[in-house]
Design an enzyme around this catalytic site. Structure first.
Site, PDB file in Angstrom:
ATOM      1  N   ARG A  15       0.800  -1.229   0.000  1.00 27.91           N
ATOM      2  CA  ARG A  15       0.000   0.000   0.000  1.00 27.91           C
ATOM      3  C   ARG A  15       0.832   1.280   0.000  1.00 27.91           C
ATOM      4  NH1 ARG A  15      -3.782  -1.200   4.913  1.00 27.91           N
ATOM      5  NH2 ARG A  15      -2.286  -2.873   5.280  1.00 27.91           N
ATOM      6  N   LYS A  22       9.157  -0.736   2.398  1.00 29.00           N
ATOM      7  CA  LYS A  22       8.415   0.113   3.339  1.00 29.00           C
ATOM      8  C   LYS A  22       9.246   0.538   4.544  1.00 29.00           C
ATOM      9  CE  LYS A  22       5.043  -1.647   5.941  1.00 29.00           C
ATOM     10  NZ  LYS A  22       3.669  -2.121   6.224  1.00 29.00           N
ATOM     11  N   GLN A  73      13.733 -14.394   4.948  1.00 27.79           N
ATOM     12  CA  GLN A  73      12.506 -15.178   4.823  1.00 27.79           C
ATOM     13  C   GLN A  73      12.077 -15.057   3.353  1.00 27.79           C
ATOM     14  OE1 GLN A  73       8.918 -13.505   6.441  1.00 27.79           O
ATOM     15  NE2 GLN A  73       8.007 -15.503   6.896  1.00 27.79           N
ATOM     16  N   ASN A 167      -4.503  -6.839  19.448  1.00 20.99           N
ATOM     17  CA  ASN A 167      -3.103  -7.256  19.536  1.00 20.99           C
ATOM     18  C   ASN A 167      -2.248  -6.238  18.795  1.00 20.99           C
ATOM     19  OD1 ASN A 167      -0.685  -8.770  19.570  1.00 20.99           O
ATOM     20  ND2 ASN A 167      -1.217  -9.744  17.630  1.00 20.99           N
ATOM     21  N   ARG A 331      27.681  26.582   3.574  1.00 22.74           N
ATOM     22  CA  ARG A 331      27.891  25.178   3.189  1.00 22.74           C
ATOM     23  C   ARG A 331      28.927  24.497   4.075  1.00 22.74           C
ATOM     24  NH1 ARG A 331      29.022  25.506  -2.957  1.00 22.74           N
ATOM     25  NH2 ARG A 331      29.464  23.297  -2.546  1.00 22.74           N
ATOM     26  N   LYS A 349      31.526  28.435   1.317  1.00 23.69           N
ATOM     27  CA  LYS A 349      31.825  27.003   1.357  1.00 23.69           C
ATOM     28  C   LYS A 349      33.254  26.786   1.847  1.00 23.69           C
ATOM     29  CE  LYS A 349      34.080  24.630  -1.309  1.00 23.69           C
ATOM     30  NZ  LYS A 349      34.800  24.003  -2.417  1.00 23.69           N
ATOM     31  N   TYR A 364      30.238  35.002  -3.436  1.00 21.96           N
ATOM     32  CA  TYR A 364      30.601  33.592  -3.295  1.00 21.96           C
ATOM     33  C   TYR A 364      32.003  33.511  -2.692  1.00 21.96           C
ATOM     34  CZ  TYR A 364      32.195  28.914  -4.020  1.00 21.96           C
ATOM     35  OH  TYR A 364      32.711  27.667  -3.776  1.00 21.96           O
TER      36      TYR A 364
HETATM   37  C1  UD1 Z   1      -0.445  -8.701  12.712  1.00 21.89           C
HETATM   38  C2  UD1 Z   1      -1.048  -9.588  13.790  1.00 21.89           C
HETATM   39  C3  UD1 Z   1      -2.307  -8.941  14.336  1.00 21.89           C
HETATM   40  C4  UD1 Z   1      -1.980  -7.576  14.867  1.00 21.89           C
HETATM   41  C5  UD1 Z   1      -1.308  -6.725  13.812  1.00 21.89           C
HETATM   42  C6  UD1 Z   1      -0.798  -5.461  14.449  1.00 21.89           C
HETATM   43  C7  UD1 Z   1      -0.490 -11.873  13.120  1.00 21.89           C
HETATM   44  C8  UD1 Z   1      -1.004 -13.108  12.507  1.00 21.89           C
HETATM   45  N1  UD1 Z   1      -1.351 -10.848  13.210  1.00 21.89           N
HETATM   46  O1  UD1 Z   1      -1.388  -8.650  11.646  1.00 21.89           O
HETATM   47  O2  UD1 Z   1      -2.851  -9.743  15.370  1.00 21.89           O
HETATM   48  O3  UD1 Z   1      -3.172  -6.948  15.315  1.00 21.89           O
HETATM   49  O4  UD1 Z   1      -0.181  -7.411  13.249  1.00 21.89           O
HETATM   50  O5  UD1 Z   1      -0.305  -4.593  13.469  1.00 21.89           O
HETATM   51  O6  UD1 Z   1       0.635 -11.815  13.536  1.00 21.89           O
HETATM   52  N2  UD1 Z   1       5.984 -10.125   8.359  1.00 21.89           N
HETATM   53  C9  UD1 Z   1       7.090 -10.856   8.024  1.00 21.89           C
HETATM   54  N3  UD1 Z   1       6.919 -12.050   7.399  1.00 21.89           N
HETATM   55  C10 UD1 Z   1       5.690 -12.567   7.120  1.00 21.89           C
HETATM   56  C11 UD1 Z   1       4.559 -11.813   7.475  1.00 21.89           C
HETATM   57  C12 UD1 Z   1       4.740 -10.600   8.098  1.00 21.89           C
HETATM   58  O7  UD1 Z   1       8.221 -10.444   8.244  1.00 21.89           O
HETATM   59  O8  UD1 Z   1       5.641 -13.666   6.562  1.00 21.89           O
HETATM   60  C13 UD1 Z   1       6.167  -8.841   9.037  1.00 21.89           C
HETATM   61  C14 UD1 Z   1       5.634  -7.662   8.241  1.00 21.89           C
HETATM   62  O9  UD1 Z   1       6.648  -7.101   7.425  1.00 21.89           O
HETATM   63  C15 UD1 Z   1       5.200  -6.710   9.346  1.00 21.89           C
HETATM   64  C16 UD1 Z   1       4.796  -7.633  10.499  1.00 21.89           C
HETATM   65  O10 UD1 Z   1       5.424  -8.865  10.225  1.00 21.89           O
HETATM   66  O11 UD1 Z   1       6.266  -5.912   9.789  1.00 21.89           O
HETATM   67  C17 UD1 Z   1       3.298  -7.804  10.607  1.00 21.89           C
HETATM   68  O12 UD1 Z   1       2.797  -8.371   9.421  1.00 21.89           O
HETATM   69  P1  UD1 Z   1       1.411  -7.950   8.803  1.00 21.89           P
HETATM   70  O13 UD1 Z   1       1.191  -8.718   7.568  1.00 21.89           O
HETATM   71  O14 UD1 Z   1       1.279  -6.487   8.757  1.00 21.89           O
HETATM   72  O15 UD1 Z   1       0.391  -8.520   9.920  1.00 21.89           O
HETATM   73  P2  UD1 Z   1      -1.071  -8.063  10.178  1.00 21.89           P
HETATM   74  O16 UD1 Z   1      -1.973  -8.795   9.241  1.00 21.89           O
HETATM   75  O17 UD1 Z   1      -1.159  -6.603  10.210  1.00 21.89           O
END
Ligand code: UD1
Ligand code: MG
Length: 455
Positions: A15, A22, A73, A167, A331, A349, A364
């Site tokens: 997004r 990001k 990952q 959460n 500068r 500068k 300058y």
């Molecule tokens: C997650 C939580 C949700 C919480 C929310 C808060 C889970 C299943 N859900 O949801 O309960 O309310 O965050 O913002 O954990 N990421 C990885 N690898 C992956 C997936 C994600 O590194 O395979 C990282 C993303 O880059 C991000 C973070 O984990 O920094 C959270 O991932 P995101 O997909 O935003 O989780 P949410 O669906 O928002």
């Protein structure tokens, strides 16, 4: 108990609609991930593991520091899967804290509260009450108020979606227990992902207490998913910084128009007008006044200095009692000694300007050393560049340079010398003498202006 911190940063951030991963987008001049890593580092001795996937190479090169353990990952199969990639590198006797790379304003004290639970062998979970909990995992509690599970929005029943406690994603647990629970995760859910959040139900099943820490500051847990949220967090962070500055005795004419992208160390009774942008490390002495629309980067300014409107000052050292601007550009590697004056449309500068010397209009000055009590006339230019190399200009004390002079470097103007206006100085000018280069003036008697021919 030793601490390992896992920062999740493998997600794409679709997004943002950006070529930049990001977590590399800046908030107050530092990347989102940079803020998170900085907070992680406030836990002395903790090892820091960052999970990267999308744009992994770019993210890694942005943090060349040796103290980060990078974990790739390849496929983003969920937050539980991300943590599973790191756990083999973490010993059983450690405590683990999970952070998100796109939630930049989390505080040390909040994480420390989670950690306290993990050290007791329990889970610490950071939750928050939100008026609009949409999109977040919901905290499910039993009749006794004990947490039993986290349900992701996409898996939640209508009744569960009404729960306002969410959460935040921040969690702490002992490494050995976490290892077991993460290994037991499955992806039988609406998103087909391995949810880290399912660890909570597994812990409850095993009779392990889950402690929840609730934050009152909503900004602390806000993540960045799009550029609107990024801008919102930026304003919130700048507001906090503005308040800190004002509490420490700085007057900000309008705290909503103040941007600090680094650190400010300010003396007593400093006044900063609107639209100041301060970057890097900025030090302002007592009673410094900064005018509107001024950019200061990595600069030290002494006491009683006035910087008038629309100046840009970068990597400079300014003495006390100096006046700069309006519209001056200072500068890198410039040093202005006490009581120097620099005026409008002057660019300096890599130069030293001595005590009480003045460069007030349209000049300058580059690669130059200027002594004390020198007056540089309007329109003076140091010709420091011959197209291949830079050369120095040296000006002694008590020198007067007439307006519209070009000093062709390398060249030296010795103490007490005067240069006549309009001169092109290509050889050293001796002390205490008038030196000038000027075509003799002539007047053509009786000369007539041409008149337009009739068609
Ligand atoms: C997650 C939580 C949700 C919480 C929310 C808060 C889970 C299943 N859900 O949801 O309960 O309310 O965050 O913002 O954990 N990421 C990885 N690898 C992956 C997936 C994600 O590194 O395979 C990282 C993303 O880059 C991000 C973070 O984990 O920094 C959270 O991932 P995101 O997909 O935003 O989780 P949410 O669906 O928002
Ligand atoms: Mg998210």
């Amino acid at each position: 108990m030793d601490l390992s911190i896992i920062i999740l940063a493998a997600g794409q951030g679709t997004r943002m609609r950006s070529g930049l991963p990001k977590v590399l987008h800046p908030l107050a001049g530092r990347s989102l991930l940079g803020h998170v890593i900085e907070t992680a580092r406030t836990f002395a001795g903790a090892d820091i593991h960052v999970v990267v996937g999308h744009g992994a190479g770019q993210v890694r090169t942005a943090f060349p520091d040796a103290d980060i353990h990078w974990v790739i990952q390849d496929q983003q199969l969920g937050t539980g899967h991300a943590v599973a990639q790191v756990l083999p590198g973490i010993a059983d006797d450690r405590a683990v804290v999970v952070m998100y790379g796109d939630v930049p304003l989390i505080r040390h004290a909040t994480l420390a509260a989670l950690l306290a639970d993990a050290i007791r062998g329990e889970i610490g979970l950071l939750t928050a009450e939100l008026d609009q909990p949409a999109g977040y995992g919901r905290i499910v509690r039993d009749d006794h108020g004990q947490i039993t599970a986290i349900i992701e929005e996409k898996d939640a029943s209508d009744a569960q979606r009404l729960i306002r406690e969410i959460n935040t994603g921040f969690m702490a647990a002992p490494a050995d227990r976490l290892r077991g629970w993460v290994a037991a995760l499955d992806n039988n859910n609406a998103q087909g992902e391995f949810y880290l959040t399912d660890v909570i139900a597994l812990a409850v099943r095993d009779g392990v207490k889950v402690g929840t820490v609730t934050t009152q500051d909503p900004h602390e847990i806000l993540g960045v998913n799009d550029r609107m949220q990024l801008a919102e967090l930026e304003r919130c962070y700048q507001r906090q910084q503005a308040e800190t500055c004002m509490q420490s005795g700085v007057t900000l004419i309008d705290p909503a128009r103040f941007d600090l992208r680094g650190t400010l160390q300010a003396g007593e009774d400093v006044v900063i007008d609107v639209n100041a942008v301060l970057e890097g490390e900025v030090v302002l002495g007592d009673r410094v006044a900064i005018g509107p629309n001024v950019v200061l980067r990595d600069t030290r300014i002494g006491a009683d200095v006035t910087v008038l409107a629309n100046c840009v000052i970068e990597e400079a050292t300014i003495g006390s009692g100096v006046r700069i601007g309006p519209f001056s550009r200072i500068r890198p590697e410039t040093r202005l000694a006490d009581h120097a004056h620099v005026g409008n449309f002057v660019e300096i500068k890599k130069s030293d300007v001595g005590q009480g010397s003045k460069i007030n209009h349209l000049s300058y000055i580059g690669d130059t050393t200027i002594g004390s009590s020198v007056n540089i006339g309007a329109g003076t230019i140091t010709c420091n560049y011959d197209g291949a190399n830079k050369h120095r200009t040296v000006i002694g004390n008590d020198v007067f340079i007439g307006s519209d002079t070009q000093l062709v470097a390398p060249v030296e103007v010795k103490d007490g010398a005067t240069i006549g206006a309009g001169s092109t100085i290509t050889r050293d000018a001796p002390a205490d003498e008038l030196t000038l280069s000027r075509a003799p003036q002539e007047t053509r008697k009786g000369w007539q202006r041409p008149v337009k021919k009739k068609p």
